[in-house]
Design a protein around this motif. Structure first.
Motif, PDB file in Angstrom:
ATOM      1  N   GLU A 104       6.807  -3.514 -19.403  1.00 52.48           N
ATOM      2  CA  GLU A 104       6.287  -2.313 -18.736  1.00 52.48           C
ATOM      3  C   GLU A 104       5.483  -2.763 -17.526  1.00 52.48           C
ATOM      4  O   GLU A 104       4.551  -3.551 -17.642  1.00 52.48           O
ATOM      5  CB  GLU A 104       5.432  -1.491 -19.706  1.00 52.48           C
ATOM      6  N   LEU A 105       5.892  -2.273 -16.380  1.00 51.98           N
ATOM      7  CA  LEU A 105       5.254  -2.632 -15.112  1.00 51.98           C
ATOM      8  C   LEU A 105       4.552  -1.408 -14.566  1.00 51.98           C
ATOM      9  O   LEU A 105       5.131  -0.327 -14.529  1.00 51.98           O
ATOM     10  CB  LEU A 105       6.312  -3.115 -14.114  1.00 51.98           C
ATOM     11  N   ARG A 106       3.313  -1.598 -14.128  1.00 52.60           N
ATOM     12  CA  ARG A 106       2.572  -0.436 -13.597  1.00 52.60           C
ATOM     13  C   ARG A 106       2.243  -0.663 -12.129  1.00 52.60           C
ATOM     14  O   ARG A 106       2.106  -1.808 -11.680  1.00 52.60           O
ATOM     15  CB  ARG A 106       1.323  -0.188 -14.427  1.00 52.60           C
ATOM     16  N   PHE A 107       2.176   0.410 -11.405  1.00 50.71           N
ATOM     17  CA  PHE A 107       1.784   0.283 -10.003  1.00 50.71           C
ATOM     18  C   PHE A 107       1.202   1.596  -9.516  1.00 50.71           C
ATOM     19  O   PHE A 107       1.402   2.656 -10.101  1.00 50.71           O
ATOM     20  CB  PHE A 107       2.971  -0.130  -9.121  1.00 50.71           C
ATOM     21  N   SER A 108       0.470   1.465  -8.417  1.00 49.73           N
ATOM     22  CA  SER A 108      -0.151   2.628  -7.812  1.00 49.73           C
ATOM     23  C   SER A 108       0.454   2.835  -6.430  1.00 49.73           C
ATOM     24  O   SER A 108       0.227   2.024  -5.530  1.00 49.73           O
ATOM     25  CB  SER A 108      -1.657   2.375  -7.692  1.00 49.73           C
ATOM     26  N   PRO A 109       1.222   3.911  -6.231  1.00 49.80           N
ATOM     27  CA  PRO A 109       1.803   4.151  -4.895  1.00 49.80           C
ATOM     28  C   PRO A 109       0.722   4.265  -3.831  1.00 49.80           C
ATOM     29  O   PRO A 109       0.906   3.810  -2.698  1.00 49.80           O
ATOM     30  CB  PRO A 109       2.548   5.479  -5.062  1.00 49.80           C
ATOM     31  N   THR A 110      -0.435   4.828  -4.200  1.00 41.56           N
ATOM     32  CA  THR A 110      -1.501   4.986  -3.203  1.00 41.56           C
ATOM     33  C   THR A 110      -2.077   3.627  -2.796  1.00 41.56           C
ATOM     34  O   THR A 110      -2.426   3.417  -1.641  1.00 41.56           O
ATOM     35  CB  THR A 110      -2.630   5.892  -3.742  1.00 41.56           C
ATOM     36  N   PHE A 111      -2.143   2.696  -3.744  1.00 40.88           N
ATOM     37  CA  PHE A 111      -2.665   1.359  -3.447  1.00 40.88           C
ATOM     38  C   PHE A 111      -1.722   0.619  -2.499  1.00 40.88           C
ATOM     39  O   PHE A 111      -2.160   0.005  -1.520  1.00 40.88           O
ATOM     40  CB  PHE A 111      -2.829   0.578  -4.762  1.00 40.88           C
ATOM     41  N   VAL A 112      -0.429   0.697  -2.753  1.00 41.85           N
ATOM     42  CA  VAL A 112       0.552   0.005  -1.893  1.00 41.85           C
ATOM     43  C   VAL A 112       0.585   0.651  -0.509  1.00 41.85           C
ATOM     44  O   VAL A 112       0.574  -0.038   0.519  1.00 41.85           O
ATOM     45  CB  VAL A 112       1.963   0.029  -2.528  1.00 41.85           C
ATOM     46  N   ALA A 113       0.594   1.988  -0.482  1.00 37.88           N
ATOM     47  CA  ALA A 113       0.765   2.704   0.786  1.00 37.88           C
ATOM     48  C   ALA A 113      -0.477   2.621   1.679  1.00 37.88           C
ATOM     49  O   ALA A 113      -0.368   2.731   2.902  1.00 37.88           O
ATOM     50  CB  ALA A 113       1.126   4.164   0.513  1.00 37.88           C
ATOM     51  N   GLU A 114      -1.629   2.418   1.079  1.00 33.75           N
ATOM     52  CA  GLU A 114      -2.879   2.354   1.838  1.00 33.75           C
ATOM     53  C   GLU A 114      -2.809   1.288   2.940  1.00 33.75           C
ATOM     54  O   GLU A 114      -3.240   1.522   4.065  1.00 33.75           O
ATOM     55  CB  GLU A 114      -4.006   2.000   0.866  1.00 33.75           C
ATOM     56  N   ALA A 115      -2.247   0.132   2.599  1.00 32.63           N
ATOM     57  CA  ALA A 115      -2.153  -0.959   3.576  1.00 32.63           C
ATOM     58  C   ALA A 115      -0.819  -0.956   4.302  1.00 32.63           C
ATOM     59  O   ALA A 115      -0.649  -1.663   5.299  1.00 32.63           O
ATOM     60  CB  ALA A 115      -2.334  -2.299   2.871  1.00 32.63           C
ATOM     61  N   ASN A 116       0.116  -0.178   3.793  1.00 32.17           N
ATOM     62  CA  ASN A 116       1.466  -0.154   4.368  1.00 32.17           C
ATOM     63  C   ASN A 116       1.900   1.296   4.574  1.00 32.17           C
ATOM     64  O   ASN A 116       2.820   1.783   3.906  1.00 32.17           O
ATOM     65  CB  ASN A 116       2.441  -0.889   3.426  1.00 32.17           C
ATOM     66  N   PRO A 117       1.238   2.006   5.499  1.00 29.88           N
ATOM     67  CA  PRO A 117       1.479   3.455   5.630  1.00 29.88           C
ATOM     68  C   PRO A 117       2.897   3.804   6.069  1.00 29.88           C
ATOM     69  O   PRO A 117       3.318   4.957   5.944  1.00 29.88           O
ATOM     70  CB  PRO A 117       0.457   3.885   6.697  1.00 29.88           C
ATOM     71  N   GLN A 118       3.629   2.792   6.565  1.00 27.84           N
ATOM     72  CA  GLN A 118       5.026   3.058   6.931  1.00 27.84           C
ATOM     73  C   GLN A 118       5.884   3.323   5.696  1.00 27.84           C
ATOM     74  O   GLN A 118       6.997   3.851   5.805  1.00 27.84           O
ATOM     75  CB  GLN A 118       5.604   1.882   7.747  1.00 27.84           C
ATOM     76  N   LEU A 119       5.374   2.960   4.513  1.00 26.33           N
ATOM     77  CA  LEU A 119       6.121   3.171   3.275  1.00 26.33           C
ATOM     78  C   LEU A 119       5.658   4.442   2.583  1.00 26.33           C
ATOM     79  O   LEU A 119       4.477   4.608   2.281  1.00 26.33           O
ATOM     80  CB  LEU A 119       5.922   1.981   2.326  1.00 26.33           C
ATOM     81  N   LYS A 120       6.581   5.342   2.353  1.00 27.50           N
ATOM     82  CA  LYS A 120       6.267   6.578   1.640  1.00 27.50           C
ATOM     83  C   LYS A 120       6.448   6.334   0.127  1.00 27.50           C
ATOM     84  O   LYS A 120       7.215   5.448  -0.263  1.00 27.50           O
ATOM     85  CB  LYS A 120       7.203   7.714   2.094  1.00 27.50           C
ATOM     86  N   PRO A 121       5.776   7.142  -0.711  1.00 28.00           N
ATOM     87  CA  PRO A 121       5.891   6.919  -2.168  1.00 28.00           C
ATOM     88  C   PRO A 121       7.333   6.840  -2.659  1.00 28.00           C
ATOM     89  O   PRO A 121       7.664   5.993  -3.499  1.00 28.00           O
ATOM     90  CB  PRO A 121       5.158   8.129  -2.763  1.00 28.00           C
ATOM     91  N   ASP A 122       8.209   7.705  -2.126  1.00 28.84           N
ATOM     92  CA  ASP A 122       9.616   7.662  -2.567  1.00 28.84           C
ATOM     93  C   ASP A 122      10.271   6.323  -2.222  1.00 28.84           C
ATOM     94  O   ASP A 122      11.045   5.778  -3.012  1.00 28.84           O
ATOM     95  CB  ASP A 122      10.417   8.799  -1.925  1.00 28.84           C
ATOM     96  N   GLN A 123       9.966   5.800  -1.044  1.00 24.87           N
ATOM     97  CA  GLN A 123      10.556   4.513  -0.642  1.00 24.87           C
ATOM     98  C   GLN A 123      10.054   3.379  -1.532  1.00 24.87           C
ATOM     99  O   GLN A 123      10.811   2.483  -1.911  1.00 24.87           O
ATOM    100  CB  GLN A 123      10.199   4.199   0.815  1.00 24.87           C
ATOM    101  N   ILE A 124       8.759   3.438  -1.850  1.00 19.80           N
ATOM    102  CA  ILE A 124       8.169   2.401  -2.710  1.00 19.80           C
ATOM    103  C   ILE A 124       8.829   2.432  -4.085  1.00 19.80           C
ATOM    104  O   ILE A 124       9.305   1.421  -4.607  1.00 19.80           O
ATOM    105  CB  ILE A 124       6.636   2.623  -2.835  1.00 19.80           C
ATOM    106  N   LEU A 125       8.875   3.630  -4.666  1.00 21.12           N
ATOM    107  CA  LEU A 125       9.446   3.768  -6.009  1.00 21.12           C
ATOM    108  C   LEU A 125      10.930   3.398  -6.014  1.00 21.12           C
ATOM    109  O   LEU A 125      11.396   2.667  -6.901  1.00 21.12           O
ATOM    110  CB  LEU A 125       9.236   5.205  -6.497  1.00 21.12           C
ATOM    111  N   ASN A 126      11.685   3.870  -5.013  1.00 19.31           N
ATOM    112  CA  ASN A 126      13.121   3.568  -4.986  1.00 19.31           C
ATOM    113  C   ASN A 126      13.375   2.068  -4.867  1.00 19.31           C
ATOM    114  O   ASN A 126      14.287   1.531  -5.495  1.00 19.31           O
ATOM    115  CB  ASN A 126      13.796   4.305  -3.822  1.00 19.31           C
ATOM    116  N   ALA A 127      12.555   1.390  -4.069  1.00 17.17           N
ATOM    117  CA  ALA A 127      12.722  -0.063  -3.908  1.00 17.17           C
ATOM    118  C   ALA A 127      12.458  -0.773  -5.237  1.00 17.17           C
ATOM    119  O   ALA A 127      13.218  -1.658  -5.656  1.00 17.17           O
ATOM    120  CB  ALA A 127      11.781  -0.580  -2.825  1.00 17.17           C
ATOM    121  N   PHE A 128      11.383  -0.386  -5.917  1.00 18.96           N
ATOM    122  CA  PHE A 128      11.080  -0.999  -7.219  1.00 18.96           C
ATOM    123  C   PHE A 128      12.216  -0.735  -8.208  1.00 18.96           C
ATOM    124  O   PHE A 128      12.635  -1.628  -8.944  1.00 18.96           O
ATOM    125  CB  PHE A 128       9.770  -0.438  -7.783  1.00 18.96           C
ATOM    126  N   LEU A 129      12.720   0.503  -8.214  1.00 20.16           N
ATOM    127  CA  LEU A 129      13.793   0.849  -9.165  1.00 20.16           C
ATOM    128  C   LEU A 129      15.060   0.044  -8.893  1.00 20.16           C
ATOM    129  O   LEU A 129      15.758  -0.354  -9.825  1.00 20.16           O
ATOM    130  CB  LEU A 129      14.090   2.355  -9.104  1.00 20.16           C
TER     131      LEU A 129
END
Ligand SMILES: [Zn+2]
Length: 358
Positions: A104-129
């Motif tokens: 089980e892997l956990r992550f915070s989209p807000t934590f990732v996007a804070e430093a990388n605003p070019q990445l939207k939550p959907d892009q982050i999640l889709n890449a991980f998936l």
């Protein structure tokens, strides 16, 4: 390394494992981190030692907050969807090498996007998936994602994240609440978690560091927020009535010994309560937390646990507990777990506390 210790290493590695608590966004493999850093102007001229100082925590820090600040350096490397996909795939590969079957892997989209605003939550999640799907096609491992809500965000930001996640509900197996706990009350997050209780199972970071309201934080996580598992929970060892409370409700503790050492959540490593929690009959599991930042892996945690007196029998039991408490579907688990999945209530009779001293 002698022949006997080598045999032990092989045995530990081949033991089928479940890991419930690993932060995906803080698990970048060190060799990959160096490779990415070398492509960025601010890191290009740094020596290896300077890179280590920038990204890794290998000795205890002053406190948890200092450690959390260090996490932001590693986050700066997560600049594209390609990197995130690679991160997810390699995290699974590293876990497979440690014998993990259920992850089980956990992550915070807000934590990732804070430093990388070019990445939207959907892009982050889709890449991980994408990275996880590729890993699941390649190895016998079942992987699920847990969404992290950060305590430090405003309620408005948290509700927006919740609305987004509800649109992607099939892509998460559970939810979590993270960041330092001592400045917050569980009741502050009740309105956030209340509507989620039937949607996802819940785990909450609590009882990690030493602070006055630690016990209330853990009780509140269970009673007010609906946690079935507690991230860390090691401070419960100071409160016998809380131990009873957690055992009665079959709450699983996701213990991360090396992380606890580095964040000074224990005074000295030899005083880590892992073995005592097992002897007290708690549902304990063994996890890495942030292996990318801590330069560690799950096998390290097993060796560290052995140093506290945890036995091979305890390891097998903890993995059965973790399997019983996994948020992944029974169908997914049955595809990769080599023995029947037990119920937590059945595992009580084989707990350390029932077996006597080992
Ligand atoms: Zn954690």
């Amino acid at each position: 390394m002698g022949v006997l210790s080598k045999t032990m290493e092989t045995h530990l590695r081949s033991l089928p494992k479940v890991e419930l608590h690993r932060h995906l966004d803080c698990s970048l493999r060190w060799s990959t981190a160096i490779e990415i850093a070398r492509t960025l102007p601010q890191f290009q001229t740094m020596s290896l030692t300077e890179l280590e100082q920038s990204f890794l925590i290998t000795e205890p820090f002053a406190d948890l907050d200092s450690v959390l600040r260090k996490f932001t350096s590693m986050r700066d490397l997560l600049q594209s969807a390609e990197i995130l996909e690679r991160l997810a795939f390699e995290v699974c590969e590293d876990a497979v090498n440690d014998g993990v079957r259920i992850l089980e892997l956990r992550f915070s989209p807000t934590f990732v996007a804070e430093a990388n605003p070019q990445l939207k939550p959907d892009q982050i999640l889709n890449a991980f998936l994408r990275g996880i799907a590729r890993a699941e096609r390649t190895w016998p491992i079942a992987v699920g994602l847990i969404l992290i809500f950060q305590r430090t965000k405003t309620l408005g930001e948290l509700l927006a994240l919740r609305d987004w996640a509800l649109d992607r509900r099939e892509d998460f197996v559970g939810v979590d609440l993270a960041d330092s706990e001592d400045r917050f009350e569980p009741s502050q997050f009740q309105s956030l978690f209340q509507p989620l209780r039937g949607t996802w199972p819940i785990t909450i970071h609590a009882g990690e560091t030493i602070y006055p309201n630690s016990s209330a934080g853990m009780r509140g996580a269970v009673e007010l927020l609906g946690a079935q598992r507690i991230g860390h929970g090691i401070q419960a060892i100071r409160d016998p009535s809380l131990l009873q409370f957690l055992r009665d409700r079959q709450i699983i503790l996701e213990v991360c010994p090396w992380s606890n050492h580095l964040t000074k959540s224990v005074n000295t490593y030899s005083k880590h309560p892992l073995k005592k929690l097992l002897e007290a009959g708690q549902f304990v599991t063994l996890n890495t937390d942030d292996p990318g930042v801590f330069a560690s892996n799950l096998i390290d945690e097993y060796h560290l646990a052995q140093a506290l007196g945890v036995t091979i029998q305890d390891f097998a039991w903890m993995n059965d507990v973790a399997c019983a408490g996994s948020f992944l579907s029974a169908e997914k688990i049955s595809r990769v777990w080599p023995r029947p999945r037990q119920k937590l209530s059945d595992l009580l009779s084989t707990a350390s506390s029932q077996k006597g001293p080992s």
